[in-house]
Design a protein around this motif. Structure first.
Motif, short mmCIF file in Angstrom:
data_model
loop_
_atom_site.label_atom_id
_atom_site.label_comp_id
_atom_site.label_asym_id
_atom_site.label_seq_id
_atom_site.Cartn_x
_atom_site.Cartn_y
_atom_site.Cartn_z
N LEU A 32 2.21 6.52 4.70
CA LEU A 32 3.26 5.72 5.35
C LEU A 32 4.19 6.58 6.17
N LEU A 33 4.56 7.74 5.65
CA LEU A 33 5.45 8.63 6.39
C LEU A 33 4.81 9.11 7.68
N ASN A 34 3.51 9.33 7.66
CA ASN A 34 2.81 9.79 8.86
C ASN A 34 2.58 8.68 9.86
N LEU A 35 2.30 7.48 9.38
CA LEU A 35 1.96 6.37 10.27
C LEU A 35 3.18 5.72 10.91
N LEU A 57 8.07 3.21 -2.72
CA LEU A 57 9.40 2.85 -2.23
C LEU A 57 10.47 3.74 -2.86
N GLU A 58 10.31 4.03 -4.15
CA GLU A 58 11.27 4.91 -4.82
C GLU A 58 11.23 6.32 -4.21
N GLU A 59 10.02 6.81 -3.92
CA GLU A 59 9.89 8.14 -3.34
C GLU A 59 10.53 8.21 -1.96
N ILE A 60 10.38 7.17 -1.18
CA ILE A 60 10.98 7.14 0.16
C ILE A 60 12.51 7.21 0.05
N GLU A 61 13.07 6.45 -0.87
CA GLU A 61 14.52 6.48 -1.07
C GLU A 61 14.98 7.86 -1.53
N ASN A 62 14.21 8.50 -2.40
CA ASN A 62 14.57 9.82 -2.90
C ASN A 62 14.50 10.88 -1.79
N ILE A 63 13.49 10.77 -0.93
CA ILE A 63 13.34 11.73 0.16
C ILE A 63 14.53 11.66 1.11
N LYS A 64 15.03 10.45 1.36
CA LYS A 64 16.13 10.25 2.31
C LYS A 64 17.35 11.11 1.97
N THR A 65 17.60 11.31 0.69
CA THR A 65 18.83 12.00 0.28
C THR A 65 18.57 13.34 -0.42
N SER A 66 17.30 13.75 -0.46
CA SER A 66 16.96 14.97 -1.18
C SER A 66 17.50 16.21 -0.48
N SER A 67 18.09 17.11 -1.24
CA SER A 67 18.57 18.38 -0.68
C SER A 67 17.44 19.40 -0.56
N ARG A 68 16.28 19.09 -1.13
CA ARG A 68 15.14 20.02 -1.11
C ARG A 68 14.17 19.72 0.04
N LYS A 69 14.38 18.63 0.78
CA LYS A 69 13.50 18.26 1.89
C LYS A 69 14.14 18.69 3.21
N ARG A 85 13.99 7.91 6.55
CA ARG A 85 15.01 6.95 6.95
C ARG A 85 14.43 5.91 7.94
N LYS A 86 13.63 6.40 8.89
CA LYS A 86 13.00 5.48 9.84
C LYS A 86 12.06 4.53 9.13
N LEU A 87 11.28 5.06 8.19
CA LEU A 87 10.34 4.23 7.46
C LEU A 87 11.06 3.19 6.61
N ALA A 88 12.17 3.58 6.01
CA ALA A 88 12.95 2.62 5.21
C ALA A 88 13.44 1.46 6.07
N ARG A 89 13.87 1.76 7.30
CA ARG A 89 14.31 0.69 8.21
C ARG A 89 13.14 -0.22 8.57
#
Length: 412
Positions: A12-15, A31-43, A52-56
């Protein structure tokens, strides 16, 4: 057998928006992973922006099914003697759904693909291996080959929208030998004749003719519409056509000034040269906008003379808030692929009702920051949102005219 696509987080992130061309299935864990990536300090910033784009996109669209993580999913993980990791929970969701309908797991993660195929025995492919169905890109024109009978019917009833064109969409007419014989523009009532005259501009050598039918449509659009957008590869002539036509309008007194808005974005992958000295105009002339104008007008002296005469005005997008482009001016937004949706909105809102607007860029291959990729690209979103509006004309220039080398680099 037809499959329903099951996307993991990586796919999903790639597409991005390409995933939404048809119904698909995801796990709640994705969906949980996408939300976690949005605010992760390690990404890193790019992957966070993708999330963020995918979440929208997921919030805006609803043609997909989410498999909740429940006791049945967790039991599948336990039955396979696996731990409750995100990857295993996602694939257990796919396995659970495969009991009801045929699914195809899509992932670019080599470990996920191995587990999917060899542990859960699910049909699995990478993103590049699937053929997604999504809306054909709007180019601003349709090319139609007609038999003699079809051509006769077309010209005998020009007020009928035979080919379901949008307002201001162009029709490139070809004969049975696939030779271009005409070009028309559907204006909502009839297939209007496209302007095919030579553009006169002393600045560019007096008389300039379009090199192909698409450039002719581009010139017609600038002359005919309040807002024209041109896109195309490097060397397709989008900036040259824009400047020639706008200078012609200045020289014949239709408009008094060209207000050039630009976003001083560093070229993707290039190193930053650091601090530029001078005032705002001097800094702009050291940026890519200075290179564009110098190459098109012939030399730096010609550009500086136009600046001194106030025939052109350079405005960084960082400074557009609060300004107005007046009725006697042309607003020119160059390298518009380097804009976000909010930035494009801000720039266009500066235009008064009587001014003309010309926008050009290449959102397919010359975007210089992940901030402007995909769904968040201001130029692309504007075209998709405003196509068919009577104020908008759009032409995608398909041919590279600069040089043989410029055409060959598209193969890289």
């Amino acid at each position: 057998m037809e499959y329903t696509l099951f996307f993991d987080t990586n796919a999903l992130l790639n597409l991005q928006e390409k995933a939404f061309g048809e119904h698909f299935i995801v796990s709640q864990k994705t969906l949980e992973e996408i939300e976690n990536i949005k605010t992760s300090s390690r990404k890193d910033g790019e992957i966070k922006m993708k999330a963020r784009k995918l979440a929208r996109l997921l919030d805006k669209n609803n043609d997909y099914t989410v498999i909740p993580i429940n006791t049945d999913i967790k039991q599948i993980v336990a039955d396979f003697h696996l731990e409750e990791t995100p990857d295993y929970l996602i694939l257990a969701s796919a396995y659970y759904q495969s009991r009801q309908i045929p699914i195809l797991v899509v992932s670019d993660d080599i470990n996920v693909k191995f587990i999917s195929r060899n542990i859960f025995n699910l049909p699995t492919k990478g993103v590049d291996e699937i053929d997604l169905t999504y809306d054909e890109e709007y180019t601003g024109y349709k090319e139609v080959s007609m038999t003699d009978d079809e051509m006769s019917k077309f010209y005998s009833n020009l007020n009928s929208n035979h080919y379901n064109l949008l307002v201001n969409q162009y029709l490139v007419v070809k004969n049975s030998k696939n030779e271009i014989v005409d070009k028309r523009r559907w204006d909502g009532e009839t297939h209007a004749i496209v302007c095919d005259k030579t553009i006169k501009s002393k600045m560019f050598g007096d008389k300039i003719r379009p090199k192909d039918v698409y450039q002719a449509c581009a010139i017609d659009s600038i002359l005919s519409h309040t807002l024209t957008v041109l896109s195309g590869k490097a060397g397709s002539g989008k900036s040259l056509i824009s400047l020639i036509t706008m200078m012609s309008l200045l020289e014949n007194g239709t408009y008094d000034r060209i207000v050039i808005m630009f976003n001083p974005t560093k070229t993707r992958g290039a190193s930053d040269m650091g601090f530029y000295s001078g005032n705002a105009v001097e800094k702009a002339m050291q940026n890519s906008i200075g290179s564009i104008l110098t190459s098109k007008f012939g030399d730096r002296f010609a550009v500086e003379l136009l600046l001194q005469q106030d025939k052109i005005r350079l405005v960084s997008m960082a400074d557009v808030r609060g300004m107005e482009v007046r009725d006697n001016e042309i607003l020119y937004i160059t390298e518009a692929q380097n804009t976000s949706v909010d930035l494009m909105k801000l720039c266009l809102s500066r235009a008064s009702s009587g001014c003309k607007i010309v926008i050009e860029g290449d959102y397919n291959s010359q975007v210089d920051s992940y901030l402007y990729d995909g769904y968040g690209n201001g130029m692309k979103r504007m075209i998709d949102s405003l196509k068919g509006e009577p104020e908008l004309g759009y032409v995608q220039l398909p041919n590279v005219w600069r040089s043989k080398i410029a055409a060959l680099v598209e193969k890289l």
